[in-house]
Design a protein around this motif. Structure first.
Motif, PDB file in Angstrom:
ATOM      1  N   ILE A  18      -5.333   8.241  -1.280  1.00  0.00           N
ATOM      2  CA  ILE A  18      -5.376   6.792  -1.110  1.00  0.00           C
ATOM      3  C   ILE A  18      -5.664   6.413   0.348  1.00  0.00           C
ATOM      4  O   ILE A  18      -6.456   5.506   0.614  1.00  0.00           O
ATOM      5  N   ASN A  96       1.120   4.234   4.402  1.00  0.00           N
ATOM      6  CA  ASN A  96       0.712   4.923   3.179  1.00  0.00           C
ATOM      7  C   ASN A  96       1.287   6.333   3.083  1.00  0.00           C
ATOM      8  O   ASN A  96       1.482   6.845   1.983  1.00  0.00           O
ATOM      9  N   ILE A 157       3.157   1.096   1.088  1.00  0.00           N
ATOM     10  CA  ILE A 157       2.730   1.637  -0.201  1.00  0.00           C
ATOM     11  C   ILE A 157       3.960   2.218  -0.896  1.00  0.00           C
ATOM     12  O   ILE A 157       4.496   3.250  -0.504  1.00  0.00           O
ATOM     13  N   LEU A 206       3.460  -2.534  -2.105  1.00  0.00           N
ATOM     14  CA  LEU A 206       2.411  -2.408  -3.121  1.00  0.00           C
ATOM     15  C   LEU A 206       2.551  -1.104  -3.898  1.00  0.00           C
ATOM     16  O   LEU A 206       2.691  -0.025  -3.298  1.00  0.00           O
ATOM     17  N   PRO A 208       0.429   1.381  -5.980  1.00  0.00           N
ATOM     18  CA  PRO A 208      -1.013   1.624  -6.111  1.00  0.00           C
ATOM     19  C   PRO A 208      -1.457   1.995  -7.522  1.00  0.00           C
ATOM     20  O   PRO A 208      -2.647   2.174  -7.764  1.00  0.00           O
ATOM     21  N   SER A 230      -7.906   2.067  -7.578  1.00  0.00           N
ATOM     22  CA  SER A 230      -6.639   1.672  -6.971  1.00  0.00           C
ATOM     23  C   SER A 230      -6.845   0.957  -5.639  1.00  0.00           C
ATOM     24  O   SER A 230      -6.327  -0.142  -5.414  1.00  0.00           O
ATOM     25  N   VAL A 231      -7.616   1.577  -4.759  1.00  0.00           N
ATOM     26  CA  VAL A 231      -7.803   1.015  -3.417  1.00  0.00           C
ATOM     27  C   VAL A 231      -8.641  -0.260  -3.468  1.00  0.00           C
ATOM     28  O   VAL A 231      -8.339  -1.239  -2.772  1.00  0.00           O
ATOM     29  N   GLY A 233      -8.667  -2.332  -5.906  1.00  0.00           N
ATOM     30  CA  GLY A 233      -7.742  -3.339  -6.404  1.00  0.00           C
ATOM     31  C   GLY A 233      -6.776  -3.811  -5.336  1.00  0.00           C
ATOM     32  O   GLY A 233      -6.536  -5.021  -5.184  1.00  0.00           O
ATOM     33  N   MET A 234      -6.219  -2.866  -4.574  1.00  0.00           N
ATOM     34  CA  MET A 234      -5.258  -3.240  -3.530  1.00  0.00           C
ATOM     35  C   MET A 234      -5.902  -4.095  -2.447  1.00  0.00           C
ATOM     36  O   MET A 234      -5.293  -5.053  -1.957  1.00  0.00           O
ATOM     37  N   ASP A 251       1.747  -4.859  -7.818  1.00  0.00           N
ATOM     38  CA  ASP A 251       0.958  -3.665  -8.101  1.00  0.00           C
ATOM     39  C   ASP A 251      -0.498  -3.862  -7.662  1.00  0.00           C
ATOM     40  O   ASP A 251      -0.852  -4.915  -7.131  1.00  0.00           O
ATOM     41  N   TRP A 252      -1.297  -2.856  -7.879  1.00  0.00           N
ATOM     42  CA  TRP A 252      -2.694  -2.832  -7.397  1.00  0.00           C
ATOM     43  C   TRP A 252      -3.575  -3.889  -8.064  1.00  0.00           C
ATOM     44  O   TRP A 252      -4.696  -4.131  -7.616  1.00  0.00           O
ATOM     45  N   GLU A 253      -3.053  -4.493  -9.123  1.00  0.00           N
ATOM     46  CA  GLU A 253      -3.796  -5.582  -9.775  1.00  0.00           C
ATOM     47  C   GLU A 253      -3.224  -6.959  -9.439  1.00  0.00           C
ATOM     48  O   GLU A 253      -3.671  -7.967  -9.974  1.00  0.00           O
TER      49      GLU A 253
END
Length: 259
Positions: A18, A96, A157, A206, A208, A230-231, A233-234, A251-253
């Motif tokens: 990530i 992260n 993260i 967050l 991921p 994932s990234v 989205g984040m 979350d990532w969404e």
């Protein structure tokens, strides 16, 4: 949704997974940051080869030696970043770096708990403290008073594994020390959001997703989310965050997760 436009960003654990994807995404933005700082334990080692290749092509990428479990390393990294910034502040700190060790409740150990808490929870605490002056400087140099990731932000993260309410995948993998460290990281994020708000710094935790990385694959099952998705989205979530989102667990969404 606004566009994430930042002058500078630091990503920890940036040599793979990530973290590496974050670095690549920042470098590939239409208007990339002037400075992308990639923190990793061994910048000259084999595991940082992809980072080294990127740095040879992107003069705005600076690989910073950083061991987040070591206060002296964090202090040295802050000095390096400050020197490169040359009087400007750091807009975005993405904590992260994290570790996981597979263990059951019956077999969890003092050594595991200590090591994983030190990296996953204490590391982000010390990073926030060390980089606070640069984050404050970025906030002071940004127009307007509203909080945003383009102004100054700490992004921790975390993981849904740290949600006390959800108990995600307990039957599949207990990872007690990891779960506890991420639950504590969520509380740290809340504390940072309360303590740093007056300085104009947004703080968020967050998740991921369950991502196809070395760590994600550790349970022996194929994770459903790619690193890329994932990234991507984040970053979309980060670009949309505002005052109302500081201190939240998403979350990532962009969905709000239960503590």
């Amino acid at each position: 949704m606004g566009e994430l436009r930042i002058h500078s960003v630091l990503v920890t654990g940036a040599n793979r997974g990530i973290g590496l994807e974050f670095v690549q995404r920042f470098l590939g933005m239409p208007t990339p940051p002037k400075w992308v700082f990639a923190g990793c334990r061994d910048p000259k080692g084999q595991r940082a080869q992809e980072l080294q290749n990127l740095a040879s092509k992107h003069p705005n990428l600076v690989i910073v030696p950083l061991e987040v479990s070591n206060p002296a390393s964090i202090k040295a990294a802050a000095a390096t970043v400050e020197k490169h910034l040359g009087g400007s502040g750091l807009n975005l700190l993405i904590n992260n770096a994290g570790i996981l060790k597979i263990n059951s409740l019956a077999n969890e150990t003092l050594e595991n708990m200590t090591e994983i808490y030190t990296t996953n929870t204490i590391g982000p605490l010390l990073m926030g403290q060390a980089f606070l002056p640069l984050l404050k400087k970025a906030a002071q140099g940004s127009p307007g008073s509203a909080l945003s990731c383009s102004k100054a932000a700490i992004v921790n993260i975390s993981s849904i594994g740290g949600s006390i309410t959800s108990q995600f995948a307990w039957d599949m993998i207990q990872i007690v020390s990891y779960r506890c460290s991420k639950a504590a990281l969520n509380m740290l994020t809340k504390c940072q959001s309360l303590g740093y708000r007056e300085h104009g710094i947004l703080c968020v935790a967050l998740h991921p997703g369950w991502v196809q990385t070395d760590m994600g694959n550790a349970a022996g099952h194929q994770p459903p989310v790619t690193v890329d998705a994932s990234v991507q989205g984040m970053l979309k979530v980060l670009s949309s965050l505002s005052e109302k989102d500081t201190g939240t667990f998403l979350d990532w969404e962009g969905k709000v997760l239960p503590w």
